[in-house]
Scaffold this active site. Structure first.
Site, mmCIF file in Angstrom:
data_model
loop_
_atom_site.group_PDB
_atom_site.id
_atom_site.type_symbol
_atom_site.label_atom_id
_atom_site.label_comp_id
_atom_site.label_asym_id
_atom_site.label_seq_id
_atom_site.Cartn_x
_atom_site.Cartn_y
_atom_site.Cartn_z
ATOM 1 N N TYR A 201 -21.378 -16.806 8.429
ATOM 2 C CA TYR A 201 -21.472 -15.689 9.371
ATOM 3 C C TYR A 201 -22.687 -15.980 10.246
ATOM 4 C CZ TYR A 201 -18.174 -12.903 6.575
ATOM 5 O OH TYR A 201 -17.065 -12.440 5.924
ATOM 6 N N PRO A 293 -13.277 -6.350 10.962
ATOM 7 C CA PRO A 293 -13.087 -7.360 9.915
ATOM 8 C C PRO A 293 -14.362 -8.049 9.412
ATOM 9 C CG PRO A 293 -12.232 -8.144 12.026
ATOM 10 C CD PRO A 293 -12.639 -6.734 12.233
HETATM 11 P P1 FAD Z 1 -0.169 -3.959 7.908
HETATM 12 O O1 FAD Z 1 -0.513 -5.309 7.399
HETATM 13 O O2 FAD Z 1 -0.455 -3.651 9.330
HETATM 14 O O3 FAD Z 1 1.368 -3.715 7.592
HETATM 15 C C1 FAD Z 1 2.090 -2.644 8.149
HETATM 16 C C2 FAD Z 1 3.547 -3.026 8.243
HETATM 17 O O4 FAD Z 1 4.290 -1.927 8.730
HETATM 18 C C3 FAD Z 1 3.787 -4.171 9.213
HETATM 19 O O5 FAD Z 1 4.559 -5.158 8.600
HETATM 20 C C4 FAD Z 1 4.492 -3.510 10.394
HETATM 21 O O6 FAD Z 1 5.392 -4.398 11.050
HETATM 22 C C5 FAD Z 1 5.219 -2.374 9.711
HETATM 23 N N1 FAD Z 1 5.505 -1.248 10.594
HETATM 24 C C6 FAD Z 1 4.729 -0.724 11.579
HETATM 25 N N2 FAD Z 1 5.354 0.300 12.176
HETATM 26 C C7 FAD Z 1 6.544 0.444 11.561
HETATM 27 C C8 FAD Z 1 7.640 1.340 11.741
HETATM 28 N N3 FAD Z 1 7.604 2.282 12.682
HETATM 29 N N4 FAD Z 1 8.700 1.204 10.935
HETATM 30 C C9 FAD Z 1 8.749 0.248 9.976
HETATM 31 N N5 FAD Z 1 7.739 -0.630 9.761
HETATM 32 C C10 FAD Z 1 6.658 -0.534 10.549
HETATM 33 N N6 FAD Z 1 -8.884 -7.599 5.588
HETATM 34 C C11 FAD Z 1 -9.492 -8.126 4.494
HETATM 35 O O7 FAD Z 1 -9.454 -7.519 3.414
HETATM 36 N N7 FAD Z 1 -10.153 -9.329 4.514
HETATM 37 C C12 FAD Z 1 -10.227 -10.046 5.659
HETATM 38 O O8 FAD Z 1 -10.776 -11.165 5.624
HETATM 39 C C13 FAD Z 1 -9.630 -9.498 6.855
HETATM 40 N N8 FAD Z 1 -9.646 -10.185 8.008
HETATM 41 C C14 FAD Z 1 -8.951 -9.707 9.078
HETATM 42 C C15 FAD Z 1 -8.955 -10.459 10.225
HETATM 43 C C16 FAD Z 1 -8.254 -10.015 11.327
HETATM 44 C C17 FAD Z 1 -8.279 -10.841 12.574
HETATM 45 C C18 FAD Z 1 -7.515 -8.788 11.263
HETATM 46 C C19 FAD Z 1 -6.725 -8.307 12.458
HETATM 47 C C20 FAD Z 1 -7.499 -8.046 10.125
HETATM 48 C C21 FAD Z 1 -8.218 -8.480 9.023
HETATM 49 N N9 FAD Z 1 -8.239 -7.755 7.840
HETATM 50 C C22 FAD Z 1 -8.923 -8.246 6.760
HETATM 51 C C23 FAD Z 1 -7.517 -6.486 7.751
HETATM 52 C C24 FAD Z 1 -6.139 -6.630 7.107
HETATM 53 O O9 FAD Z 1 -5.381 -7.621 7.755
HETATM 54 C C25 FAD Z 1 -5.411 -5.283 7.145
HETATM 55 O O10 FAD Z 1 -6.280 -4.288 6.658
HETATM 56 C C26 FAD Z 1 -4.118 -5.307 6.323
HETATM 57 O O11 FAD Z 1 -3.114 -6.005 6.995
HETATM 58 C C27 FAD Z 1 -3.631 -3.883 6.013
HETATM 59 O O12 FAD Z 1 -2.389 -3.941 5.369
HETATM 60 P P2 FAD Z 1 -1.322 -2.791 5.534
HETATM 61 O O13 FAD Z 1 -0.185 -3.181 4.666
HETATM 62 O O14 FAD Z 1 -1.968 -1.489 5.354
HETATM 63 O O15 FAD Z 1 -0.912 -2.829 7.071
HETATM 64 C C1 PHB Z 2 -10.688 -14.768 7.418
HETATM 65 O O1 PHB Z 2 -10.756 -15.829 6.769
HETATM 66 O O2 PHB Z 2 -9.697 -14.473 8.084
HETATM 67 C C2 PHB Z 2 -11.834 -13.830 7.407
HETATM 68 C C3 PHB Z 2 -12.891 -14.073 6.567
HETATM 69 C C4 PHB Z 2 -13.982 -13.194 6.543
HETATM 70 C C5 PHB Z 2 -13.974 -12.104 7.375
HETATM 71 C C6 PHB Z 2 -12.897 -11.853 8.217
HETATM 72 C C7 PHB Z 2 -11.826 -12.727 8.234
HETATM 73 O O3 PHB Z 2 -15.051 -11.260 7.381
#
Ligand code: FAD
Ligand code: PHB
Length: 391
Positions: A201, A293
């Protein structure tokens, strides 16, 4: 169609919930707007807390994770021309993180659901949760141009930040808390061996940079950019030059480069909806809360919510006890707010704020020095980063 729990969304929250419920003998159907291929390829999180790993392993979806996940016992904070290691093995003995891509978790959970005869309906549209303030909720949706109704006892809104479940709750019931940040991240996946053993980081006057990884051959990077940055303005050469400028700040350290496989811009936001339930509709994961994130928490928090929801539904189905269901939101929100604070704090500590005055910048530098120089302060970072224990 009828099931006990209708789950909207096949992200980590919806899939894990469906599988945990199955292991307790509770039926569910998962409704997903996107195709299977799309959800399995969506590159997002990479850091799993020990508690998340334990949950996936106990659910029988951890075989590949245990084989291919990379266990890390520290992270590096890089600033002021030096690297400072936050040593988990010393500060929070016995606790570590596992680096394993979210899309791999999703693949493993889909495989586990299908092997157990689970029902995931991909590619549905116009999903509408209804009647959740009555004893007979239902979710209607379109599949293959036909309208269907899924009758159920409960609805789990696991449909992410842009889903429909949160907005289906009548106006005025939910309170929203949010924070927007004046920057976003470019995320880059590159076919090159990581130039580091552990995540870096980097706080830098040019902006924050993060060096992460997916495997011994795949690296993952993030760069702080403007919130409305256009990815078209970022050629691969420009990305590598900027990563070098922000990461090659320690004498002798060099960044290896390679083909860029994917790049995109992500917005940074903090958001909480309270309460996380209304009648027979329960929100879990990003549908209820978002964190920037920087703390690597979103996926872990989603896994935590559905663990709590599983216990509550199991108590209801096994003995008719509503207590845990009624307490679902309160049980989740305590951890949600701890993670909100930690993610906001990591973001504030490490990013460059365009309009911050010299005083703010000095405060930030002082806090960075303190975090790395004091065991009390670095233990606080470490225990939050690896994940606090059960509630
Ligand atoms: P989502 O993964 O968003 O899943 C929701 C699902 O619902 C999707 O498949 C979508 O298509 C579906 N959906 C949406 N609307 C509808 C609808 N109307 N009808 C039917 N289906 C629908 N978290 C960590 O813990 N560690 C990390 O290192 C980290 N890094 C990240 C890096 C980035 C760049 C990003 C963007 C996020 C990161 N996160 C991280 C966060 C993590 O990706 C999310 O918190 C996680 O995906 C949440 O999961 P979820 O199942 O709640 O939601
Ligand atoms: C990742 O590997 O995607 C990642 C790792 C650490 C973070 C966010 C994303 O804080």
């Amino acid at each position: 169609m009828r099931t006990q729990v209708a789950i909207v969304g096949a992200g980590p929250a919806g899939l894990l919930l469906s599988h945990l419920l199955h292991l307790r003998g509770i039926s569910s159907v998962v409704l997903e707007a996107r195709g299977r291929d799309y959800v399995q390829k969506r590159v997002r999180a990479g850091v799993l807390e020990q508690g998340t790993v334990d949950t996936l392993v106990a659910a029988g979806a951890g075989e590949r994770l245990l084989g291919e996940g990379m266990v890390h016992h520290g992270i590096e904070l890089r600033f002021g021309g030096q690297g400072h290691r936050i040593a988990f093995e010393r500060l929070v003995p016995g606790r570590a993180i596992t680096v394993y891509g979210q899309q791999e978790v999703v693949k493993d959970l889909i495989a586990a659901r299908l092997a157990a005869g689970g029902q995931i309906l991909f590619g549905v549209s116009d999903v509408a949760p209804e009647g959740f303030d009555t004893p007979h909720p239902e979710v209607s949706f379109t599949r293959d141009t036909k309208r269907h109704t899924l009758h159920c006892d409960y609805i789990a809104g696991c449909d992410g930040f842009h889903g429909v479940c949160r907005d289906a709750i009548p106006a005025g019931v939910l309170k929203y808390f949010d924070r927007e940040y004046p920057f976003g991240w470019i995320g880059v996946l590159a076919a090159v061996a990581p130039s580091t053993q552990e995540l870096i980081y980097a706080s830098n006057e040019r902006g924050f940079a993060l060096h992460s990884m997916r495997s011994p051959e795949l690296s993952r990077f993030y760069l702080q950019v403007a919130a409305d940055e256009d990815i078209a303005a970022w050629s691969d050469e420009r990305i590598w030059a900027e990563l070098r400028a922000r990461l090659e700040t320690v004498p002798g350290w060099q960044l290896s480069t390679g083909p860029v496989l994917e790049k995109g811009v992500t917005a940074m936001r903090s958001f909480v909806a309270e309460p996380m339930q209304f009648g027979r509709l329960f929100l879990a994961g990003d549908a209820a809360h978002i964190v920037p994130p920087t703390g690597a928490k979103g996926l872990n928090l989603a896994a935590f919510d559905v663990t709590i929801l599983t216990e509550a539904l199991a108590a209801w189905y096994s003995g008719g006890d509503r207590t845990l269901l009624d307490r679902y939101s309160a049980a989740c929100l305590r951890r949600v707010w701890r993670v909100q604070q930690f993610s906001w704090w990591m973001t504030t500590l490490l990013h460059t704020f365009e309009h911050s005055d010299p005083y703010d910048r000095r405060l930030q530098q002082s806090y960075l020095d303190y975090v790395c120089g004091s065991d009390a302060a670095s233990t606080s970072l470490a225990e939050n980063y690896v994940g606090l224990g059960p509630p």
